[in-house]
Design a protein around this motif. Structure first.
Motif, PDB file in Angstrom:
ATOM      1  N   ASP A 184      10.998   3.125   6.478  1.00 37.34           N
ATOM      2  CA  ASP A 184      10.074   2.677   7.342  1.00 37.34           C
ATOM      3  C   ASP A 184       8.702   2.317   6.455  1.00 37.34           C
ATOM      4  O   ASP A 184       8.128   1.030   6.669  1.00 37.34           O
ATOM      5  N   ASP A 221       9.387  -0.683   4.176  1.00 41.50           N
ATOM      6  CA  ASP A 221       9.306  -1.864   4.685  1.00 41.50           C
ATOM      7  C   ASP A 221       7.913  -2.271   5.386  1.00 41.50           C
ATOM      8  O   ASP A 221       7.796  -3.438   5.554  1.00 41.50           O
ATOM      9  N   ALA A 222       7.140  -1.628   5.455  1.00 39.89           N
ATOM     10  CA  ALA A 222       5.611  -1.710   5.925  1.00 39.89           C
ATOM     11  C   ALA A 222       4.883  -2.458   4.722  1.00 39.89           C
ATOM     12  O   ALA A 222       4.139  -3.030   4.845  1.00 39.89           O
ATOM     13  N   ARG A 236       2.731  -6.549   2.300  1.00 40.32           N
ATOM     14  CA  ARG A 236       1.617  -6.370   1.893  1.00 40.32           C
ATOM     15  C   ARG A 236       1.563  -6.812   0.303  1.00 40.32           C
ATOM     16  O   ARG A 236       0.836  -7.551  -0.042  1.00 40.32           O
ATOM     17  N   THR A 267      -1.991  -0.583  -0.074  1.00 39.67           N
ATOM     18  CA  THR A 267      -1.317   0.613   0.724  1.00 39.67           C
ATOM     19  C   THR A 267      -1.825   1.797  -0.084  1.00 39.67           C
ATOM     20  O   THR A 267      -1.667   1.730  -1.350  1.00 39.67           O
ATOM     21  N   LEU A 325      -2.888   0.253   4.773  1.00 38.15           N
ATOM     22  CA  LEU A 325      -1.654   0.787   5.091  1.00 38.15           C
ATOM     23  C   LEU A 325      -1.747   2.293   4.535  1.00 38.15           C
ATOM     24  O   LEU A 325      -2.211   2.334   3.295  1.00 38.15           O
ATOM     25  N   HIS A 366      -0.488   6.545   8.627  1.00 35.42           N
ATOM     26  CA  HIS A 366       0.260   5.688   9.471  1.00 35.42           C
ATOM     27  C   HIS A 366       1.823   6.025   9.505  1.00 35.42           C
ATOM     28  O   HIS A 366       2.377   6.108  10.402  1.00 35.42           O
ATOM     29  N   HIS A 367       2.092   6.518   8.198  1.00 35.57           N
ATOM     30  CA  HIS A 367       3.615   6.749   8.041  1.00 35.57           C
ATOM     31  C   HIS A 367       3.593   8.095   7.564  1.00 35.57           C
ATOM     32  O   HIS A 367       2.882   8.305   6.518  1.00 35.57           O
TER      33      HIS A 367
END
Length: 313
Positions: A64, A67-68, A72, A148, A174, A191-192
């Motif tokens: 996940d 993929d996020a 970006r 990120t 992110l 976020h993750h």
């Protein structure tokens, strides 16, 4: 901070460490120094064997996160690692391996370690305890919404890593928290969350061991799969590697050979025509185009060799 406040803070930290899985004491290993060397090596190897299953348990979360962050990076965003001590060194290591492996700009994947480059080889007192230092390091990079930030910390509590994630999130980036304890402040801030629980270390609290191995495996997954998604490979061939020495030039030739099956002289001609660019040379040979056309097609395909090849047939 007064002496009383410092003593209270130290007491609280000791109490916190006692609750962390990565800091737990293993009574069953209390006499490992008495073991013969081979038995000690087998014990340590058995401990290491528990790491991949712990990473496997986090694969959905890792996927996940990849993929996020990939879209970006496709838009020009950067991947930034931030950590202290071993965690910071692992981030710097992974970042430094991306340019020669995937031909990325050194500014695209960045490793930040609390205390700066000096901390790569020696401890910088107090650096890991400073969230303010993390904020300053990120501001120096002008971190933004397309970037990120991955905060790395075995304990999941290191102020530098937590502060980096919190500041990056406030800047719109992110954020991903990589820790080796559950319910960590680092993961909660991101976020993750990726929490690879490897359990107590062979040497109590030495998180350069199983925790460090787990972090290295996760960073390998994130950077490698992201680069695959960005078109830096053709199948399992590193077609974007940078040929900066004799070994890499030989590897470039071999990769073109594996991808095309062309004779050596044709491979050398294609590599010469394309300035040593592996991906371009493969497109010249498989697509039957010249070097300038190969460059144009790859630009139009955003660097994805498979996509570029579809426009030569």
């Amino acid at each position: 901070m007064t002496a009383a406040e410092a003593a209270a803070a130290a007491s609280n930290l000791r109490a916190t460490l006692e609750t962390l899985t990565t800091e737990a004491f293993r009574p069953d290993l209390a006499e490992i120094d008495k073991l013969p060397t081979l038995a000690l090596a087998r014990t340590m190897n058995a401990e290491d064997a528990t790491v991949p299953p712990a990473v496997a348990a986090q694969l959905p979360r890792i996927a996940d996160a990849i993929d996020a962050l990939t879209p970006r990076m496709a838009r020009g965003g950067r991947l930034v690692y931030a950590g202290a001590g071993t965690a910071g060194r692992l981030g710097v290591l992974d970042a430094s391996e991306c340019p020669p492996t995937f031909n990325t700009d050194p500014a695209t994947v960045v490793g930040l370690i609390a205390g700066g480059p000096t901390a790569l080889t020696r401890a910088v007192e107090g650096a890991e305890d400073s969230a303010e230092l993390a904020r300053a390091d990120l501001d120096a990079l002008s971190l933004g919404p397309e970037d990120t930030l991955i905060g790395i910390s075995a304990s999941g509590r290191t102020p530098y890593a937590v502060g980096a994630v919190e500041h990056a999130r406030a800047l719109g980036a992110l954020t991903i928290g990589l820790a080796c304890n559950t319910g960590s402040p680092l993961a909660a801030a991101a976020h993750h969350r990726i929490e690879v629980v490897v359990g107590p270390e062979l040497l109590t609290g030495s998180t350069r061991l199983k925790a460090g191995t787990a972090q290295k495996l996760v960073l390998n997954l994130i950077s490698t799969i992201t680069m695959i998604r960005l078109g830096k490979t053709y199948g399992n061939l590193m077609v974007d590697l940078r040929s900066t020495n004799d070994k890499l030039r030989a590897r470039a030739h071999r990769i073109v050979a594996l991808a095309t099956g062309a004779p050596d002289e044709e491979i050398e001609a294609a590599l010469t025509a394309t300035g040593g660019e592996v991906k371009h040379a493969i497109l010249v040979l498989l697509g039957g185009v010249d070097a300038p056309e190969a460059a144009r097609l790859l630009t139009a395909a955003h660097g994805h060799l498979r996509a570029a090849l579809t426009h030569t047939r």
